[in-house]
Design an enzyme around this catalytic site. Structure first.
Site, short mmCIF file in Angstrom:
data_model
loop_
_atom_site.label_atom_id
_atom_site.label_comp_id
_atom_site.label_asym_id
_atom_site.label_seq_id
_atom_site.Cartn_x
_atom_site.Cartn_y
_atom_site.Cartn_z
CE LYS A 1 -22.36 112.78 -47.95
NZ LYS A 1 -23.96 112.71 -47.85
NE ARG B 1 -22.76 109.03 -53.09
CZ ARG B 1 -22.83 110.12 -53.27
NH1 ARG B 1 -21.64 110.94 -53.16
NH2 ARG B 1 -23.73 110.95 -52.84
NE ARG C 1 -28.48 119.30 -51.31
CZ ARG C 1 -27.97 118.31 -51.12
NH1 ARG C 1 -27.01 118.19 -50.51
NH2 ARG C 1 -28.16 117.15 -52.11
NE ARG D 1 -27.16 118.29 -55.75
CZ ARG D 1 -26.39 117.22 -55.21
NH1 ARG D 1 -25.38 118.09 -54.01
NH2 ARG D 1 -26.63 116.20 -55.05
NE ARG E 1 -29.11 112.45 -54.69
CZ ARG E 1 -29.26 113.60 -54.04
NH1 ARG E 1 -30.13 114.55 -54.30
NH2 ARG E 1 -28.23 114.21 -53.09
P1 ADP Z 1 -25.08 116.24 -47.70
O1 ADP Z 1 -23.84 116.79 -48.22
O2 ADP Z 1 -24.78 115.34 -46.85
O3 ADP Z 1 -25.84 115.72 -48.94
P2 ADP Z 1 -25.63 118.81 -47.09
O4 ADP Z 1 -24.50 119.33 -46.13
O5 ADP Z 1 -25.84 119.61 -48.34
O6 ADP Z 1 -25.85 117.27 -46.95
O7 ADP Z 1 -27.08 119.10 -46.10
C1 ADP Z 1 -28.55 118.92 -46.84
C2 ADP Z 1 -29.40 119.96 -46.27
O8 ADP Z 1 -29.59 120.00 -44.85
C3 ADP Z 1 -28.89 121.44 -46.42
O9 ADP Z 1 -30.31 122.08 -46.81
C4 ADP Z 1 -28.28 121.69 -45.34
O10 ADP Z 1 -28.60 123.20 -45.06
C5 ADP Z 1 -29.41 121.15 -44.30
N1 ADP Z 1 -28.50 120.74 -42.94
C6 ADP Z 1 -27.21 120.31 -42.98
N2 ADP Z 1 -26.91 120.02 -41.52
C7 ADP Z 1 -28.07 120.33 -40.96
C8 ADP Z 1 -28.19 120.21 -39.63
N3 ADP Z 1 -27.52 119.81 -38.60
N4 ADP Z 1 -29.58 120.61 -39.02
C9 ADP Z 1 -30.40 121.07 -39.97
N5 ADP Z 1 -30.40 121.27 -41.29
C10 ADP Z 1 -29.02 120.82 -42.02
P1 AMP Z 2 -23.63 114.30 -53.95
O1 AMP Z 2 -23.28 115.79 -54.21
O2 AMP Z 2 -22.48 113.73 -52.98
O3 AMP Z 2 -24.90 114.21 -53.33
O4 AMP Z 2 -23.57 113.55 -55.31
C1 AMP Z 2 -24.29 113.80 -56.32
C2 AMP Z 2 -24.31 112.51 -57.36
O5 AMP Z 2 -23.07 112.55 -58.05
C3 AMP Z 2 -24.55 111.34 -56.76
O6 AMP Z 2 -26.03 111.12 -56.59
C4 AMP Z 2 -23.98 110.50 -57.81
O7 AMP Z 2 -24.65 110.25 -59.15
C5 AMP Z 2 -22.58 111.19 -58.14
N1 AMP Z 2 -21.51 110.60 -57.29
C6 AMP Z 2 -21.05 111.56 -56.38
N2 AMP Z 2 -19.96 110.87 -55.69
C7 AMP Z 2 -19.90 109.66 -56.12
C8 AMP Z 2 -19.15 108.39 -55.76
N3 AMP Z 2 -18.25 108.28 -54.95
N4 AMP Z 2 -19.43 107.33 -56.76
C9 AMP Z 2 -20.48 107.35 -57.54
N5 AMP Z 2 -21.11 108.54 -57.86
C10 AMP Z 2 -20.89 109.61 -57.23
#
Ligand code: ADP
Ligand code: AMP
Length: 209
Positions: free
Chosen positions: A13, A88, A122, A153, A164
């Site tokens: 995302k 969410r 990541r 993270r 999660r």
């Molecule tokens: P989210 O925001 O949904 O939690 P991220 O955008 O942070 O996910 O992506 C999670 C991990 O996967 C990161 O390490 C990112 O670089 C990797 N990633 C994202 N999109 C792809 C893809 N299409 N193919 C391979 N790796 C990806």
């Molecule tokens: P993210 O960066 O989107 O992976 O979110 C990291 C953490 O933030 C999640 O595991 C939740 O604990 C909190 N969080 C982010 N967005 C929300 C949401 N819309 N509602 C509740 N918790 C959230």
């Protein structure tokens, strides 16, 4: 253009949201990033949210809804916004429908088996939040966009990722049906390469304009 980007943790995302926000000149609103900024600054919201986030649980709806309600009113949302990580829960989606219903929802679909590797590998920029993966970093330790330090993270450990993903299945996945019933869901195959996923997102968004 009011867009929601849905998907499991690690679906990509944030990766797509950064590219989409730049191309379509809309505000990228990541509730996770905003909450982490609040934790860093030790605000009352950050102090309340930290325990939930460290355990991979969701922050209570009322706190997150209040945050988003305020954020979407800001000047930089005039041209539209892209919500990443919100809603969410069904309650959050219902609240958003009252504040500012989205025009469309992108659902980035990735098989659960891929998510663990994506999340544990990541690295994110401590300054701008840009996500990277150790498999493609070639040892780099700073952000290619803003030179910020890349960090692991606290909730991207194997243990917390499991919690999660369970939370996603139980509380967030039902949103796919919620938005399907409103005819707003657009599925995108998130297992493809980053640029291919981006092209698929753009195809959907171009169709809205
Ligand atoms: P989210 O925001 O949904 O939690 P991220 O955008 O942070 O996910 O992506 C999670 C991990 O996967 C990161 O390490 C990112 O670089 C990797 N990633 C994202 N999109 C792809 C893809 N299409 N193919 C391979 N790796 C990806
Ligand atoms: P993210 O960066 O989107 O992976 O979110 C990291 C953490 O933030 C999640 O595991 C939740 O604990 C909190 N969080 C982010 N967005 C929300 C949401 N819309 N509602 C509740 N918790 C959230």
């Amino acid at each position: 253009m009011k867009i929601v980007i849905l998907g499991a943790p690690g679906a990509g995302k944030g990766t797509q949201a950064k590219r989409i926000a730049e191309k379509y000149a809309v505000a990228h609103i990541s509730t996770g990033d905003i909450l982490r900024e609040n934790i860093k600054a030790q605000t009352p919201l950050g102090i309340q949210a930290k325990g939930f986030m460290d355990n991979g649980q969701l922050v209570p709806d009322d706190l997150v809804v209040a945050l988003v309600a305020d954020r979407v009113q800001r000047e930089d949302c005039k041209n539209g916004f892209l919500l990443d990580g919100f809603p969410r829960t069904i309650a959050q989606a219902e609240a958003l429908d009252k504040i500012m219903p989205p025009d469309a929802v992108l659902n980035i679909d990735v098989d659960t088996s891929l998510l663990l590797k994506r999340l544990t590998g990541r690295r994110v920029c401590a300054k701008c939040g840009a996500p990277y993966h150790i498999d493609t970093l070639n040892g780099a330790t700073s952000c290619s966009l803003c030179d910020g330090e890349l960090i692991h993270r606290a909730d991207d450990t194997e243990e917390t990722v499991g919690a999660r993903l369970k939370v996603y299945e139980a509380q967030t996945k039902p949103l796919i049906e919620y938005y399907q019933a409103k005819g707003k869901i657009n599925d995108v195959d998130g297992t493809l390469a980053i640029e291919e996923v981006f092209a698929a997102c753009c195809k959907v968004l171009d169709g809205l304009q």
